[in-house]
Write a protein that holds these residues in place. Structure first.
Motif, short mmCIF file in Angstrom:
data_model
loop_
_atom_site.label_atom_id
_atom_site.label_comp_id
_atom_site.label_asym_id
_atom_site.label_seq_id
_atom_site.Cartn_x
_atom_site.Cartn_y
_atom_site.Cartn_z
N PHE A 1 21.78 -7.85 -8.07
CA PHE A 1 22.79 -6.97 -7.49
C PHE A 1 23.51 -6.15 -8.54
O PHE A 1 23.86 -5.00 -8.32
CB PHE A 1 23.82 -7.79 -6.70
CG PHE A 1 23.31 -8.26 -5.37
CD1 PHE A 1 22.44 -7.48 -4.64
CD2 PHE A 1 23.71 -9.48 -4.84
CE1 PHE A 1 21.96 -7.89 -3.42
CE2 PHE A 1 23.23 -9.90 -3.62
CZ PHE A 1 22.36 -9.11 -2.90
N ARG A 2 23.76 -6.79 -9.70
CA ARG A 2 24.51 -6.05 -10.73
C ARG A 2 23.67 -4.94 -11.34
O ARG A 2 24.21 -3.98 -11.87
CB ARG A 2 24.98 -7.01 -11.83
CG ARG A 2 26.07 -7.93 -11.35
CD ARG A 2 26.92 -8.37 -12.48
NE ARG A 2 26.13 -8.92 -13.56
CZ ARG A 2 26.60 -9.12 -14.77
NH1 ARG A 2 27.84 -8.81 -15.05
NH2 ARG A 2 25.83 -9.63 -15.71
N GLY A 3 22.34 -5.10 -11.30
CA GLY A 3 21.48 -4.09 -11.92
C GLY A 3 21.07 -2.98 -10.97
O GLY A 3 20.31 -2.10 -11.34
N MET A 4 21.56 -3.03 -9.74
CA MET A 4 21.17 -2.05 -8.72
C MET A 4 22.21 -0.95 -8.62
O MET A 4 23.39 -1.21 -8.67
CB MET A 4 21.17 -2.74 -7.35
CG MET A 4 19.89 -3.35 -6.91
SD MET A 4 18.56 -2.19 -6.93
CE MET A 4 17.85 -2.64 -8.48
N ASP B 1 0.82 -1.21 0.00
CA ASP B 1 0.00 0.00 0.00
C ASP B 1 0.86 1.27 0.00
O ASP B 1 0.49 2.29 -0.59
CB ASP B 1 -0.95 0.00 1.22
CG ASP B 1 -0.15 -0.08 2.51
OD1 ASP B 1 0.83 -0.86 2.55
OD2 ASP B 1 -0.49 0.63 3.47
N ALA B 2 2.03 1.17 0.64
CA ALA B 2 2.92 2.33 0.68
C ALA B 2 3.36 2.71 -0.73
O ALA B 2 3.57 3.89 -1.03
CB ALA B 2 4.14 2.03 1.54
N ILE B 3 3.49 1.71 -1.60
CA ILE B 3 3.89 1.99 -2.98
C ILE B 3 2.71 2.55 -3.77
O ILE B 3 2.82 3.55 -4.48
CB ILE B 3 4.44 0.73 -3.66
CG1 ILE B 3 5.73 0.31 -2.96
CG2 ILE B 3 4.68 0.96 -5.13
CD1 ILE B 3 6.32 -0.97 -3.48
N LEU C 1 4.40 9.87 -6.86
CA LEU C 1 5.75 10.30 -6.50
C LEU C 1 6.79 9.40 -7.17
O LEU C 1 7.81 9.88 -7.69
CB LEU C 1 5.89 10.23 -4.98
CG LEU C 1 6.81 11.27 -4.34
CD1 LEU C 1 6.37 12.67 -4.70
CD2 LEU C 1 6.83 11.09 -2.84
N PHE C 2 6.50 8.09 -7.16
CA PHE C 2 7.41 7.15 -7.84
C PHE C 2 7.55 7.50 -9.31
O PHE C 2 8.65 7.53 -9.86
CB PHE C 2 6.87 5.72 -7.73
CG PHE C 2 7.33 5.01 -6.50
CD1 PHE C 2 8.61 4.48 -6.42
CD2 PHE C 2 6.48 4.84 -5.42
CE1 PHE C 2 9.04 3.81 -5.30
CE2 PHE C 2 6.91 4.19 -4.29
CZ PHE C 2 8.18 3.67 -4.21
N LEU D 1 11.91 0.67 -0.80
CA LEU D 1 13.20 0.54 -1.48
C LEU D 1 13.14 -0.51 -2.57
O LEU D 1 13.71 -0.35 -3.65
CB LEU D 1 14.30 0.23 -0.48
CG LEU D 1 14.66 1.40 0.43
CD1 LEU D 1 15.71 1.01 1.43
CD2 LEU D 1 15.14 2.59 -0.38
N LEU D 2 12.41 -1.61 -2.32
CA LEU D 2 12.26 -2.61 -3.38
C LEU D 2 11.48 -2.03 -4.55
O LEU D 2 11.76 -2.35 -5.71
CB LEU D 2 11.57 -3.87 -2.84
CG LEU D 2 12.46 -4.76 -1.96
CD1 LEU D 2 11.69 -5.98 -1.48
CD2 LEU D 2 13.72 -5.19 -2.70
N GLY D 3 10.49 -1.17 -4.23
CA GLY D 3 9.75 -0.51 -5.31
C GLY D 3 10.67 0.33 -6.18
O GLY D 3 10.62 0.27 -7.41
N VAL D 4 11.55 1.10 -5.53
CA VAL D 4 12.49 1.93 -6.28
C VAL D 4 13.42 1.04 -7.11
O VAL D 4 13.67 1.31 -8.29
CB VAL D 4 13.29 2.83 -5.33
CG1 VAL D 4 14.43 3.50 -6.06
CG2 VAL D 4 12.40 3.87 -4.71
N ALA D 5 13.90 -0.05 -6.48
CA ALA D 5 14.77 -0.99 -7.19
C ALA D 5 14.07 -1.51 -8.44
O ALA D 5 14.67 -1.61 -9.52
CB ALA D 5 15.16 -2.14 -6.29
N PHE D 6 12.78 -1.81 -8.30
CA PHE D 6 12.01 -2.31 -9.42
C PHE D 6 12.03 -1.33 -10.59
O PHE D 6 12.21 -1.72 -11.75
CB PHE D 6 10.57 -2.57 -8.96
CG PHE D 6 9.62 -2.89 -10.08
CD1 PHE D 6 9.64 -4.13 -10.68
CD2 PHE D 6 8.72 -1.94 -10.53
CE1 PHE D 6 8.78 -4.43 -11.72
CE2 PHE D 6 7.85 -2.23 -11.56
CZ PHE D 6 7.88 -3.47 -12.16
#
Lengths: 215, 311
Positions: free
Chosen positions: B119-122, A2-4, A10-11, A186-191
């Motif tokens: 990890f490499r793509g981060m 839900d936070a995402i 914003l994302f 953070l996982l959302g941003v990584a995505f």
């Protein structure tokens, strides 16, 4: 989750910032990099020396320092076009020597026999370059160039540390707001980063395979 | 390669090339001089106060103070410490990754591959933030861990490529004399792969040293933060440029030094040094014909291996 979802605008704004940085400095770095590579293989000694020094220096300065220079030192010297533009200048300058090296290695990778054959049938220097060497060099350059752009995508995150609103900055702001949902954010941003880097990597692999078949 | 593209220049072309060379050199030197002059010019701020130029003595006098150099030294030491610790962990993680990636069981190989790709793509910076916030480690260990994992992933990939490029017979020979799979990996395959990939690993170490500066953004007091932010806060804003200039030079010196070491080692112990007889490669490390075809091989071209490579 839900936070995402509730912070999706914003994302997306952060993602747009990252894309802007990537596209503008990618194009800028490509243009400057090709020019530097051309200088590096030119017959004129002073251009060669300049290109070599330029590559050596910029490749050995950390990106943080480059962006610190554009974001903090340039405004201090009364040059203030806004942080987004400043970050683009920094990323362009930092990425251009890597582009130059990729292009140069592509030109070096063309077998000597090709150039010799071209010259032996009487082509001029310009013809050798444009008809024989460059078409082969550019094809070999594509995978390493894509890798440079993947690195650039990741490097845009550093701009977030210097007052530019992009994905990393999104991560910082949202984790401040929602301290209870840090991992999800953070996982959302990584995505969002992976949305850019993974397809680029796949394209690079595909192109590499094609070139490998041809050789 | 470049020489193959055009004939040996005649007198006319040499003159023209010299002319362009001189014009180019003058243009570049002129640009640099203009930059230096512009930095040195006095500037008038909005309220009419005149400030001295960037090369004025009043902007550089703090460097007579030993305490300033001590602070900068501490910053540099913090940077180097982080790089050294991260490098050791990166090597260990790299070895582990390479084993997982080259494992025979699919149940190990595929998950390791996915993790590695992730990890490499981060961005390293995002990893630092993640470790800092999720594990609450403090900025030092966040920096070390992120750098170790990211560079470990890349070193692991390089080592795997090194193992894969070995002749099949190496592994078969190891197994046939009764070594276990793990022993073969450790005693036969790994030392060769490591040596073959040493240039790549060292190049990655340069990247790691450069990337320690990312810890600046998560708040670690390294060279940039100590040298520029802390000191210019303490001594006054007018030293901002000079401090940045000094920090930049120190960073450049460290990185150039490490790059040169990496290149030197790469030349000494590159892939060709791993083979008993480098077939088809002359002792300057070139493939015959790569520097232009020469119909006659000069006598004595194969003598004096060491000093030829020195050039």
């Amino acid at each position: 989750m839900d936070a995402i979802i509730e912070n999706l605008p914003l994302f997306l704004r952060g993602f747009w910032g990252t894309l802007q940085l990537l596209i503008v400095s990618g194009i800028g770095a490509f243009i400057i990099g090709v020019i530097i590579a051309a200088m590096r293989i030119s017959p004129v000694a002073s251009l060669r020396a300049f290109a070599t020094v330029y590559t050596e220096l910029l490749r050995n300065i950390p990106l943080t320092l480059v962006l610190f220079f554009t974001a903090n030192v340039l405004p201090y010297l009364d040059f203030k076009p806004g942080y987004m533009t400043l970050a683009m200048i920094g990323l362009t300058a930092y990425t251009s020597p890597f582009v130059a090296e990729a292009v140069r290695s592509g030109v070096n990778g063309v077998p000597v026999g090709q150039a010799e054959a071209a010259r032996s049938i009487g082509l001029t220097f310009g013809q050798v370059l444009t008809l024989v060497v460059m078409p082969q060099a550019l094809r070999m350059v594509v995978p390493p160039l894509i890798n440079v752009f993947i690195a650039l995508t990741k490097n845009t995150s550093v701009a977030g540390g210097f007052f530019v609103f992009e994905l990393f900055q999104t991560a910082q702001q949202l984790t401040n707001l929602r301290g209870d949902r840090v991992v999800a954010i953070l996982l959302g941003v990584a995505f969002f980063y992976l949305i850019i880097t993974v397809p680029l990597g796949l394209i690079a692999g595909q192109v590499e395979k094609r070139v490998a078949v041809l050789r | 390669m470049t020489m193959v593209l055009y004939d040996a220049p005649g007198p006319k072309a040499r003159r023209r090339s010299l002319l362009i060379s001189i014009v180019g050199a003058i243009a570049i030197a002129g640009g640099l001089a203009a930059l230096i002059w512009a930095l040195g010019a006095e500037r008038v701020s909005a309220n009419g106060a005149v400030q001295p130029g960037m090369w004025d003595g009043s902007r550089w006098d703090i460097f007579n103070d030993l305490a300033v150099w001590r602070s900068i030294g501490e910053g540099a030491a913090a940077t180097l410490r982080m790089a050294a610790v991260a490098a050791v962990f990166a090597l260990i993680i790299g070895v582990l990754f390479s084993f997982g990636r080259a494992a025979r069981s699919r149940w190990v190989r595929i998950p390791v591959t996915i993790v590695l790709e992730f990890f490499r793509g981060m961005p390293v910076l995002l990893m630092m933030l993640f470790i800092l916030l999720v594990f609450a480690t403090g900025s030092y260990w966040a920096g070390v861990a992120a750098l170790a994992v990211y560079n470990g992933a890349i070193i692991g990939e390089a080592l795997r490529a090194g193992i894969q490029s070995l002749p099949k017979g190496q592994r078969e020979a190891g197994l046939s004399i009764g070594l276990t799979v793990l022993q073969t990996r450790f005693m036969i395959e790994f030392p060769q792969a490591f040596r073959q990939m040493l240039p790549i690993i060292l190049a990655q170490m340069v990247v790691l040293l450069k990337d320690t500066s990312l810890a600046y953004i998560v708040g670690y007091p390294e060279l940039l933060r100590v040298g520029v932010n802390y000191l210019s806060n303490f001594f006054g804003n007018r030293y901002f440029f000079s401090l940045f200039f000094v920090v930049l030079v120190i960073y450049l010196a460290m990185n150039l030094l490490l790059s040169w070491v990496a290149r030197f080692v790469a030349r000494k112990t590159g892939p060709k040094a791993g083979k008993l007889i480098a077939a088809g490669v002359d002792d300057a490390g070139r493939i015959p014909g790569a520097s232009g075809t020469r119909a006659i091989t000069l006598p004595g071209a194969h003598g004096g291996t060491i000093d030829r490579r020195e050039r």
